[in-house]
Design an enzyme around this catalytic site. Structure first.
Site, PDB file in Angstrom:
ATOM      1  N   GLN A  28      40.525  45.950  37.486  1.00  0.00           N
ATOM      2  CA  GLN A  28      39.830  44.736  37.920  1.00  0.00           C
ATOM      3  C   GLN A  28      40.770  43.839  38.701  1.00  0.00           C
ATOM      4  O   GLN A  28      41.885  43.584  38.263  1.00  0.00           O
ATOM      5  CB  GLN A  28      39.320  44.013  36.671  1.00  0.00           C
ATOM      6  CG  GLN A  28      38.692  42.679  36.899  1.00  0.00           C
ATOM      7  CD  GLN A  28      38.134  42.122  35.603  1.00  0.00           C
ATOM      8  OE1 GLN A  28      37.437  42.802  34.879  1.00  0.00           O
ATOM      9  NE2 GLN A  28      38.447  40.873  35.315  1.00  0.00           N
ATOM     10  N   GLY A  29      40.291  43.369  39.847  1.00  0.00           N
ATOM     11  CA  GLY A  29      41.077  42.451  40.657  1.00  0.00           C
ATOM     12  C   GLY A  29      40.223  41.310  41.160  1.00  0.00           C
ATOM     13  O   GLY A  29      38.991  41.394  41.188  1.00  0.00           O
ATOM     14  N   TYR A  30      40.886  40.242  41.568  1.00  0.00           N
ATOM     15  CA  TYR A  30      40.195  39.045  42.046  1.00  0.00           C
ATOM     16  C   TYR A  30      40.405  38.884  43.543  1.00  0.00           C
ATOM     17  O   TYR A  30      41.516  38.988  44.044  1.00  0.00           O
ATOM     18  CB  TYR A  30      40.685  37.810  41.287  1.00  0.00           C
ATOM     19  CG  TYR A  30      40.098  37.805  39.901  1.00  0.00           C
ATOM     20  CD1 TYR A  30      38.910  37.150  39.637  1.00  0.00           C
ATOM     21  CD2 TYR A  30      40.693  38.537  38.881  1.00  0.00           C
ATOM     22  CE1 TYR A  30      38.338  37.204  38.379  1.00  0.00           C
ATOM     23  CE2 TYR A  30      40.126  38.593  37.623  1.00  0.00           C
ATOM     24  CZ  TYR A  30      38.947  37.930  37.387  1.00  0.00           C
ATOM     25  OH  TYR A  30      38.368  37.998  36.149  1.00  0.00           O
ATOM     26  N   LEU A  31      39.306  38.612  44.239  1.00  0.00           N
ATOM     27  CA  LEU A  31      39.340  38.360  45.675  1.00  0.00           C
ATOM     28  C   LEU A  31      39.340  36.870  45.957  1.00  0.00           C
ATOM     29  O   LEU A  31      39.911  36.413  46.943  1.00  0.00           O
ATOM     30  CB  LEU A  31      38.146  39.038  46.349  1.00  0.00           C
ATOM     31  CG  LEU A  31      38.046  40.547  46.058  1.00  0.00           C
ATOM     32  CD1 LEU A  31      36.732  41.101  46.563  1.00  0.00           C
ATOM     33  CD2 LEU A  31      39.224  41.275  46.670  1.00  0.00           C
ATOM     34  N   ILE A  82      44.177  39.354  44.818  1.00  0.00           N
ATOM     35  CA  ILE A  82      45.263  38.401  44.588  1.00  0.00           C
ATOM     36  C   ILE A  82      45.784  38.600  43.170  1.00  0.00           C
ATOM     37  O   ILE A  82      45.061  39.043  42.284  1.00  0.00           O
ATOM     38  CB  ILE A  82      44.798  36.946  44.822  1.00  0.00           C
ATOM     39  CG1 ILE A  82      43.583  36.601  43.961  1.00  0.00           C
ATOM     40  CG2 ILE A  82      44.504  36.714  46.294  1.00  0.00           C
ATOM     41  CD1 ILE A  82      43.117  35.158  44.093  1.00  0.00           C
TER      42      ILE A  82
END
Length: 165
Positions: A28-31, A82
């Protein structure tokens, strides 16, 4: 409008494992990440992928919109996220009419184990299983967004949680 209402807890011991499904790995990653909204991408070990927009900032409830996306696009987005891409395995345990999602974190947050229970209403009072520890609902340190954006190793080494991860 989709609404996410959930409570979050630390997990004690390993007794929950005998009740859990096989689990699925998640990256899981945040844009986009701010106090009021986030846009995250997830790639699941079973080949699924999704994009989720969350809006709002209360302890238990937020607006949530989730969209299935092509796994190849998810991989590209993860490479542009990010902070750090979070790795975890999510297990589910059904207790009475509630489903508990237990996240066993890997990587720099290895050893952290958190359980969430989604509710229909903020007034719902699920029975708390014996393997549930301290409630951390509203403690931003335990949000996936904060974990992705934090510097260094897991900051919760002194917390009671499942060390068998």
């Amino acid at each position: 409008m989709a609404k996410e209402i959930e409570r979050k807890f630390l997990v004690l011991g390993t007794s929950w494992r005998r009740l859990a499904n096989a689990g699925v790995s998640i990256r899981q990653g945040y844009l986009i990440a701010s106090d009021e909204r986030s846009l995250r991408v997830r790639a699941y070990g079973d080949g699924r992928a999704c994009l989720t927009l969350k809006i709002g900032h209360t302890a238990m409830a937020r607006d949530e919109y989730e969209f299935d996306i092509d796994p190849a696009i998810a991989e590209e987005m993860l490479s542009q996220s990010i902070g750090t891409v979070i790795t975890k395995v999510r297990y589910e345990v059904v207790q009475q009419e509630f489903t508990w999602e237990i996240d066993v974190y890997g990587g720099r947050h290895s050893g952290l184990v958190v359980a969430e229970v989604e509710l229909e209403s903020e007034a719902d009072l699920p029975a708390i299983p014996a393997w549930i520890g301290r409630e951390v609902t509203g403690d931003e340190r335990y949000s996936n967004q904060a974990l992705a954006l934090s510097e260094g190793a897991c900051q919760f080494a002194d917390e009671p949680h499942d060390q068998t991860g």
